[in-house]
Scaffold this active site. Structure first.
Site, PDB file in Angstrom:
ATOM      1  N   LYS A  35       0.837  -1.205   0.000  1.00  0.00           N
ATOM      2  CA  LYS A  35       0.000   0.000   0.000  1.00  0.00           C
ATOM      3  C   LYS A  35       0.872   1.257   0.000  1.00  0.00           C
ATOM      4  CE  LYS A  35      -3.872  -0.909   2.481  1.00  0.00           C
ATOM      5  NZ  LYS A  35      -4.533  -1.030   3.777  1.00  0.00           N
ATOM      6  N   GLU A 148     -15.428  10.197  11.446  1.00  0.00           N
ATOM      7  CA  GLU A 148     -15.414  10.481  10.010  1.00  0.00           C
ATOM      8  C   GLU A 148     -16.749  10.029   9.422  1.00  0.00           C
ATOM      9  OE1 GLU A 148     -13.055  11.939   7.955  1.00  0.00           O
ATOM     10  OE2 GLU A 148     -14.870  11.743   6.760  1.00  0.00           O
ATOM     11  N   LYS A 208     -21.111   8.787  15.750  1.00  0.00           N
ATOM     12  CA  LYS A 208     -20.829   8.022  14.545  1.00  0.00           C
ATOM     13  C   LYS A 208     -21.683   6.761  14.452  1.00  0.00           C
ATOM     14  CE  LYS A 208     -19.128   6.409  10.896  1.00  0.00           C
ATOM     15  NZ  LYS A 208     -17.815   6.243  10.346  1.00  0.00           N
ATOM     16  N   ASN A 212     -24.710   5.955  11.619  1.00  0.00           N
ATOM     17  CA  ASN A 212     -24.751   4.777  10.738  1.00  0.00           C
ATOM     18  C   ASN A 212     -25.956   3.888  11.052  1.00  0.00           C
ATOM     19  OD1 ASN A 212     -22.612   5.548   9.210  1.00  0.00           O
ATOM     20  ND2 ASN A 212     -21.223   3.908   9.845  1.00  0.00           N
ATOM     21  N   GLY A 257     -34.175  -2.214  -2.265  1.00  0.00           N
ATOM     22  CA  GLY A 257     -33.421  -3.058  -3.183  1.00  0.00           C
ATOM     23  C   GLY A 257     -32.865  -4.252  -2.447  1.00  0.00           C
ATOM     24  N   GLY A 261     -24.662  -3.038   2.366  1.00  0.00           N
ATOM     25  CA  GLY A 261     -23.475  -3.852   2.631  1.00  0.00           C
ATOM     26  C   GLY A 261     -22.313  -2.919   2.878  1.00  0.00           C
ATOM     27  N   CYS A 264     -18.907  -0.840   6.576  1.00  0.00           N
ATOM     28  CA  CYS A 264     -19.310   0.012   7.707  1.00  0.00           C
ATOM     29  C   CYS A 264     -20.674  -0.345   8.285  1.00  0.00           C
ATOM     30  CB  CYS A 264     -19.299   1.471   7.281  1.00  0.00           C
ATOM     31  SG  CYS A 264     -17.691   1.962   6.640  1.00  0.00           S
TER      32      CYS A 264
HETATM   33  C1  UGA Z   1     -21.473   4.747   5.267  1.00  0.00           C
HETATM   34  C2  UGA Z   1     -22.099   6.082   5.706  1.00  0.00           C
HETATM   35  O1  UGA Z   1     -23.025   6.519   4.724  1.00  0.00           O
HETATM   36  C3  UGA Z   1     -20.999   7.146   5.897  1.00  0.00           C
HETATM   37  O2  UGA Z   1     -21.562   8.357   6.371  1.00  0.00           O
HETATM   38  C4  UGA Z   1     -19.978   6.612   6.908  1.00  0.00           C
HETATM   39  O3  UGA Z   1     -18.910   7.530   7.072  1.00  0.00           O
HETATM   40  C5  UGA Z   1     -19.408   5.300   6.386  1.00  0.00           C
HETATM   41  O4  UGA Z   1     -20.480   4.354   6.217  1.00  0.00           O
HETATM   42  C6  UGA Z   1     -18.428   4.792   7.409  1.00  0.00           C
HETATM   43  O5  UGA Z   1     -18.856   4.428   8.502  1.00  0.00           O
HETATM   44  O6  UGA Z   1     -17.218   4.880   7.177  1.00  0.00           O
HETATM   45  P1  UGA Z   1     -20.573   3.810   2.918  1.00  0.00           P
HETATM   46  O7  UGA Z   1     -20.358   2.510   3.642  1.00  0.00           O
HETATM   47  O8  UGA Z   1     -19.505   4.345   2.028  1.00  0.00           O
HETATM   48  O9  UGA Z   1     -20.892   4.973   3.991  1.00  0.00           O
HETATM   49  O10 UGA Z   1     -21.872   3.604   2.010  1.00  0.00           O
HETATM   50  P2  UGA Z   1     -23.351   4.189   1.935  1.00  0.00           P
HETATM   51  O11 UGA Z   1     -23.429   5.191   0.872  1.00  0.00           O
HETATM   52  O12 UGA Z   1     -23.850   4.551   3.280  1.00  0.00           O
HETATM   53  O13 UGA Z   1     -24.127   2.878   1.445  1.00  0.00           O
HETATM   54  C7  UGA Z   1     -24.197   1.721   2.287  1.00  0.00           C
HETATM   55  C8  UGA Z   1     -25.020   0.646   1.634  1.00  0.00           C
HETATM   56  O14 UGA Z   1     -26.385   0.996   1.652  1.00  0.00           O
HETATM   57  C9  UGA Z   1     -24.673   0.339   0.175  1.00  0.00           C
HETATM   58  O15 UGA Z   1     -24.637  -1.064   0.003  1.00  0.00           O
HETATM   59  C10 UGA Z   1     -25.825   0.959  -0.595  1.00  0.00           C
HETATM   60  O16 UGA Z   1     -26.076   0.311  -1.812  1.00  0.00           O
HETATM   61  C11 UGA Z   1     -26.970   0.766   0.376  1.00  0.00           C
HETATM   62  N1  UGA Z   1     -28.095   1.718   0.202  1.00  0.00           N
HETATM   63  C12 UGA Z   1     -27.900   3.049   0.345  1.00  0.00           C
HETATM   64  C13 UGA Z   1     -29.361   1.226  -0.100  1.00  0.00           C
HETATM   65  O17 UGA Z   1     -29.569  -0.004  -0.229  1.00  0.00           O
HETATM   66  N2  UGA Z   1     -30.402   2.106  -0.251  1.00  0.00           N
HETATM   67  C14 UGA Z   1     -30.228   3.440  -0.105  1.00  0.00           C
HETATM   68  O18 UGA Z   1     -31.226   4.186  -0.263  1.00  0.00           O
HETATM   69  C15 UGA Z   1     -28.949   3.930   0.187  1.00  0.00           C
END
Ligand code: UGA
Length: 437
Positions: A35, A148, A208, A212, A257, A261, A264
């Site tokens: 990395k 974060e 945090k 989540n 949907g 996943g 986080c």
């Molecule tokens: C998530 C949080 O959104 C961030 O704010 C946080 O910082 C991060 O975890 C972390 O703890 O580090 P992330 O895991 O990048 O971010 O992804 P998201 O955009 O939250 O999506 C999570 C999952 O939910 C994905 O699989 C997405 O497809 C799903 N999702 C999201 C849905 O099924 N429906 C929705 O309406 C939105």
């Protein structure tokens, strides 16, 4: 300012590059030589839009370097802990091995007045425990918990322009000396109007996990409505549009949907339940068990729907899965619902081909038994059913008329409800969405 960033994964690599972009002198430190080699050559070790350009830009200024040597942290007065906190093997709690190792490794290099800033997602109480550890070796150093909130796929803009900054300091006071130092670190976003809140350690840690958990609950809520819509012959996408217009509810994160996943949300809600149990407050979070259960049910529902779509049996059916990443604009396959469904279908006797624009090499490491194909046209060739499981733009833009000539049977399951059912049906496809008639 001189800053060290310990842990250069999805969080730390982006944080290091963004801190250099904000004008600081930054050293990124990680135990993983591969990395560090990639990052030193201004190559991102994972796919994150905009990161590689940013790495090139800031490395040209000489303000960003990477090393495996923790002693390089000695020059810095602010140290960000950005290591992972995965789920413990065989348990729901968070594994804090890396946070503890990073903090202990840093101790010999801390100067008086140094600030250790935790960004990793940790169980409440971790900052207090680390403060004790610190006080033995360097009593004049401080611990701040500064969670974060970046989303993968938007990590650079989320870090440069966060929607809020939370500083958890030991006494929760604005006058704590670390507050002014962090205000200097984040001078640019603060001057652009980013709100910042000062809290005690425990509140910052909980902010945090609470955020989540709320997001996970919102997704599972709409997926529960999808189950009801399926039973009642209603359309969950229109239901979400309608309830989302109430600005107390909001339309964001109401996309039904195959569920959530990633590295986080799934592990964070489990670690939160485990921690609540340790604190004797498990009842407060029993609803998260249901949130988790609804989410996992989505995956088995898709397997059942695919069986229906294929006429009652999966045996020998050629299934093409569009998407392996846990969400678009990412190559991350940790707890990816798409891959978990692909693996289930394969176990139940289908012949599965998975395609994805960015995540195939990570997917192949996790599920080597699946067949992977980089080219979408080849991946769908001769398929008995297509499953759109990660809503990359190139999949939602697919032309149903063109595609119909390559597949063996025109059947599609839209696991993210991003296609126009009328258009696909008009092109002769059997279309199934989730929670849609
Ligand atoms: C998530 C949080 O959104 C961030 O704010 C946080 O910082 C991060 O975890 C972390 O703890 O580090 P992330 O895991 O990048 O971010 O992804 P998201 O955009 O939250 O999506 C999570 C999952 O939910 C994905 O699989 C997405 O497809 C799903 N999702 C999201 C849905 O099924 N429906 C929705 O309406 C939105």
């Amino acid at each position: 300012m001189r800053i060290s960033v310990i842990g250069c994964g999805y969080l730390g690599a982006v944080h290091a590059a963004c801190m250099a972009k904000l004008g600081h002198d930054v050293v990124g430190i990680d135990v993983d030589e591969r990395k560090i080699g990639e990052l030193s050559a201004a190559r991102a070790p994972f796919y994150e839009p905009g990161l590689e350009d940013l790495l090139r830009e800031v490395q040209d200024t000489g303000r960003l370097s990477f090393t495996t040597d923790m002693a390089a942290a000695m020059e810095s007065s602010v140290h960000f802990i950005c290591v992972g906190t995965p789920q413990k093997k065989g348990e729901n709690g968070a594994d804090l091995t890396y946070v503890d190792a990073a903090t202990s490794g840093l101790l010999p290099y801390l100067s008086a007045g140094a600030i250790v800033v935790g960004k990793s997602t940790v169980p409440v109480g971790t900052a207090a425990r680390l403060t004790e550890l610190l006080s033995k070796q360097q009593p004049d150093a401080h611990i701040v918990w500064n969670p974060e909130f970046l989303r993968e796929g938007h990590a650079v803009s989320d870090t440069l322009s966060p929607d809020r900054l939370v500083y958890g300091v030991v006494d929760g006071s604005e006058d704590h000396p670390a507050v002014a130092v962090l205000d200097q670190v984040y001078a640019t976003p603060l001057s652009n109007g980013t709100p910042r809140l000062v809290t005690d350690h425990a509140t910052a840690e909980l902010v945090k996990t609470a955020a989540n958990s709320f997001l996970a609950t919102k997704i599972s809520f709409i997926n529960a409505m999808a189950e009801l819509c399926e039973a009642a012959g209603a359309d969950v996408t229109r239901l979400a549009d309608a309830i989302g217009l109430d600005d107390r509810i909001g339309r964001k994160f109401l996309n039904a949907g195959i569920g959530f996943g990633g590295g986080c949300l799934p592990k964070d809600i489990r670690a939160f339940m485990a921690r609540a149990g340790e604190l004797g407050a498990d009842q407060a979070l029993t609803f998260l068990r249901e949130v988790d259960a609804i989410n996992m049910r989505r995956r088995s529902r898709v397997v059942e729907l695919t069986r229906e779509l294929c006429g009652g049996s999966l045996l020998g059916k050629r299934i093409s899965v569009l998407g392996a990443a846990f969400k678009p604009e990412s190559d991350d396959v940790r707890d990816s619902p798409a891959l978990s469904i692909a693996a289930q279908l394969q176990l139940q006797g289908s012949v599965v081909t998975v395609t994805d624009p960015k995540a195939l090499s990570n997917a192949a490491l996790r599920f080597p038994e699946l067949h992977y194909e980089t080219d979408t046209a080849k991946a769908v060739d001769g398929a008995d059913a297509l499953l759109l499981l990660t809503e990359w733009r190139e999949y939602s833009d697919l032309d149903p008329y063109e595609l119909a000539s390559s597949v063996a049977s025109s059947r599609i399951l839209d696991g993210r409800n991003v296609l126009d059912p009328a258009k696909w049906r008009a092109a002769g496809w059997t279309y199934r969405g989730l929670g849609r008639p």
